[in-house]
Design an enzyme around this catalytic site. Sequence first.
Site, PDB file in Angstrom:
ATOM      1  N   HIS A  36       0.849  -1.190   0.000  1.00  0.00           N
ATOM      2  CA  HIS A  36       0.000   0.000   0.000  1.00  0.00           C
ATOM      3  C   HIS A  36       0.885   1.241   0.000  1.00  0.00           C
ATOM      4  CE1 HIS A  36      -3.386  -2.573   1.910  1.00  0.00           C
ATOM      5  NE2 HIS A  36      -3.485  -2.553   0.597  1.00  0.00           N
TER       6      HIS A  36
ATOM      7  N   GLU B 113       1.853   3.903   2.915  1.00  0.00           N
ATOM      8  CA  GLU B 113       2.355   3.402   4.190  1.00  0.00           C
ATOM      9  C   GLU B 113       3.891   3.504   4.246  1.00  0.00           C
ATOM     10  OE1 GLU B 113       0.434  -0.408   4.582  1.00  0.00           O
ATOM     11  OE2 GLU B 113      -1.553   0.486   4.370  1.00  0.00           O
TER      12      GLU B 113
ATOM     13  N   HIS C  83       2.865  -3.370   7.101  1.00  0.00           N
ATOM     14  CA  HIS C  83       1.882  -2.339   6.771  1.00  0.00           C
ATOM     15  C   HIS C  83       1.821  -1.346   7.929  1.00  0.00           C
ATOM     16  CE1 HIS C  83      -0.385  -4.511   3.416  1.00  0.00           C
ATOM     17  NE2 HIS C  83       0.446  -5.438   3.864  1.00  0.00           N
TER      18      HIS C  83
END
Length: 413
Positions: A174, A177, A298
């Site tokens: 992602h 992040e 994450h």
Amino acid sequence: MLWRVALLTLAALLLTAGKPRHFDSHTVYRVLPTKELHVQFLNEFADEHLHDILFWEDANVANKSADVMVTPRMQSSFVKALKEKSITYSVFIEDVQKLIDKQLPDNVSMGPFGWDVYHTLHDVHAWLNSLPASYPGIVTTVRAGFSFERLEILGVKISYGTGRPIAVIEGTIHAREWISTASVTWFINEILSSTDARVRSIIDQFDFYIFPVTNPDGYEYSWTDDRMWRKTRRPNGPCFGTDGNRNWDHRWSEGGASSDQCREDYAGPKAFSECETKAMSEFLTSLGSDLQVYLSFHNYRQLLIYPYGSSHEVADNAAELHKMAEKAVKALESRYGTHYGFGSVADAIYPATGGSIDWVKGKLGVPYVFLWELRDKGQYGFLLPPDQIIPTSEETFYSVLSILEDVWDALRC
């Protein structure tokens, strides 16, 4: 829905006009839906106001909080709607742009590579490419493949001998992040440079393949255009990108993912539709049965979780993974007192399928698979200040060592 297509296309053009998106006076609210009707309302409200409402943490189940970023023009309407529905809320971040500005010092690309600032993709790749010369015979660069925009999915192999079990470390599926990228690069440096006897006694028993950024297009875009970008960058109808952690071919799109091309958790038109996930899956498959450990990073929520994201599926060694996670979070907490929760994806967060760790566990049969949701619990969210990079990395490495020690003990039996 032609108006929606036109609006989204216009917004995309504006975002790519060469000026980064700003988030002045954008506010993040923490809301607590206590009924399924509340969950449904929040998602429908977000769909109706796609460019004014952005989930930082999704509203998927009742009685679990969701974090929602709201534009200034929509805040009064959003708060009014929450009050009308009797949904509890609080303000977590008053002005998102102020936190973004603190993450971006003027000298971000100056000086040696370090962990007092966040780094661009270019700087991360340059540092990775410099390591083989600094650690000859120990470090080699590896390329899992290319992204949609033909950027390298670049990593390093660290090996102190032959015939060792393989551990893979995955960062930044992602894009927004950034602490994932920073922590994973810190791990590389610690693995290579630590002289601590305990660290060396366990690190030297594994071959590591470490990829700080597995979504290079999205990460680059989060620096140049939209700090809050999450997905990949392949066009999908009127919108761009797919959630790279919903695109893997294990129970793909069965739950916790969207079929809406414009949603943050869009699972893609099919499993492995994205260049990045397909390339990583092929690379991981090529490692064969020596691959014993897979660690994914994450943020945010402060959780250590393991497969599966489906509430209908339990890992074959779930009790072992649970015990290892429990020990690891205690090790993490021992450094700075940071508390982490732990459990399966479905239990600790909410049902979410199509993730990398589920595929690695379910399709490749890798026994030891974990995912960290790093600091914090929402005070900064995705915008963790640079002065938290090192403490976050240090405490997390304690938990990584704990797991690797347990794995090594299990493999020797």
